[in-house]
Design a protein around this motif. Structure first.
Motif, PDB file in Angstrom:
ATOM      1  N   THR A 249      54.374  35.247  32.914  1.00  0.00           N
ATOM      2  CA  THR A 249      53.681  36.508  34.166  1.00  0.00           C
ATOM      3  C   THR A 249      54.262  36.492  35.155  1.00  0.00           C
ATOM      4  O   THR A 249      55.246  37.474  35.433  1.00  0.00           O
TER       5      THR A 249
ATOM      6  N   HIS B 174      57.131  40.507  34.904  1.00  0.00           N
ATOM      7  CA  HIS B 174      56.738  41.548  35.729  1.00  0.00           C
ATOM      8  C   HIS B 174      58.195  42.030  36.892  1.00  0.00           C
ATOM      9  O   HIS B 174      58.408  43.327  37.016  1.00  0.00           O
TER      10      HIS B 174
ATOM     11  N   SER C  52      60.981  45.364  35.396  1.00  0.00           N
ATOM     12  CA  SER C  52      61.194  46.279  36.748  1.00  0.00           C
ATOM     13  C   SER C  52      62.649  46.740  36.774  1.00  0.00           C
ATOM     14  O   SER C  52      62.992  47.620  37.722  1.00  0.00           O
TER      15      SER C  52
END
Length: 332
Positions: free
Chosen positions: A95, A99, A103
């Motif tokens: 994680t 992320h 993006s």
């Protein structure tokens, strides 16, 4: 037109001129620009598909492992507690990079604040070290279970497992702490562009205009001493385990005993081989393209968290049986 050089310090953006010592101090936060995978910008959306798939499998698989161990009383033992610790580490580790990487790939959101960059870098290295420590703990568990099975439950009691887990967490947190502390000291010059998809330690500190040899030497020391010691202890444990297995009287007994630690061996190989390959290509693959290095750097952080629950789910009978029970119950 020649680009005006500038100097960046933590928390400030300071225009810099070689001929003028005066600087203007701004209050806006210092940010880095992550390029993603330089040279493959046109393929970012396509590259995001396997990255996102690996991450979703890692999330689903590791949460399933945690759920099964929690719900099944027969799995409340040292081996499965260590497996749960590894699952949590894998969830945080994957994680911490996905992320921001996604993006960049999907929304071209490349800016990352300095403190966020330091935090991401700390989490990546910290939980990588924790994962290595858990492998040592799991090797110890398998050694005791195979070489001294009658004393396994008295040696690896719940308080002992908790103390081992706490020591693994503290070791990871303390050993990696100098990375962001040293990186925060440097002044960053010429550019704030990081040719990477996440805040990798050396890629970040290379932008500093100070002597970063302390950061380099410390990272190498951690890599060689800490990881080297972990691999040494795991190797010694498995040498003793294999000696115990080959001393068993029958072939069936040897195969049955070997199966109990085969999943752990597969997990270790899946976790150590990709980083080793990345390290060797960095040190000796001088003609290897940058985008290949960055792809490998992403894969070795995403692939193990995806493979760990699959390996344990397939090779560990107790987990496999409990998983089949869940599916059969839903199907009825």
């Amino acid at each position: 037109m020649q680009e005006t050089p500038f100097c960046l310090r933590v928390g400030h953006l300071l225009p810099y001129s070689m001929s003028d010592s005066n600087t203007t101090d701004f209050t806006n936060l210092f940010t880095f620009i992550l390029l993603g995978i330089p040279g493959l910008e046109a393929a970012h959306v396509w590259i995001s598909i396997p990255f996102c798939t690996m991450y979703m499998i890692a999330i689903l698989g590791n949460i399933t492992i945690l759920f099964i161990v929690k719900m099944e009383p027969s799995l409340h033992g040292s081996m499965y507690y260590f497996l749960c610790m590894l699952a949590i580490i894998d969830l945080v580790l994957s994680t911490s990079i996905v992320h921001k990487t996604l993006s960049i790939f999907w929304f071209n959101s490349r800016e990352i604040e300095f403190n966020a960059c330091l935090t991401q870098m700390y989490f990546i290295h910290c939980f990588s070290v924790m994962g290595s420590g858990i492998f040592v703990a799991m090797a110890l568990d398998r050694y005791v279970a195979i070489c001294d099975p009658l004393r396994h439950s008295t040696i690896l009691t719940n308080p002992v497992v908790a103390k081992i887990g706490l020591s693994v967490v503290l070791r990871g947190g303390i050993v990696v702490l100098p990375h962001p502390l040293l990186a925060r000291r440097w002044s960053y010059c010429r550019t704030n562009i990081i040719p990477h998809s996440y805040c990798e330690h050396i890629a970040m500190v290379k932008l500093a205009c100070a002597d970063i040899s302390a950061s380099r030497y410390y990272e190498l020391s951690v890599a060689f001493l800490l990881t080297g010691l972990d691999v040494f202890f795991i190797t010694v444990s498995y040498i003793q385990i294999l000696r115990a297995i080959f001393s068993l009287p029958t072939k069936d007994a040897r195969l049955k005993t070997f199966r109990t630690c085969s999943s752990h061996l597969c997990v270790i190989l899946a976790s150590y081989i990709p980083p080793l390959f990345s390290f060797l290509t960095h040190r000796f693959g001088h003609n290897v393209p940058l985008h290949f290095h960055i792809l490998i750097a992403n894969v070795y952080l995403l692939l193990p968290p995806m493979l760990h629950p699959i390996i344990y789910g397939v090779s560990t009978k107790q987990i496999r049986d409990r998983l089949l029970q869940l599916f059969n119950h839903k199907g009825t």
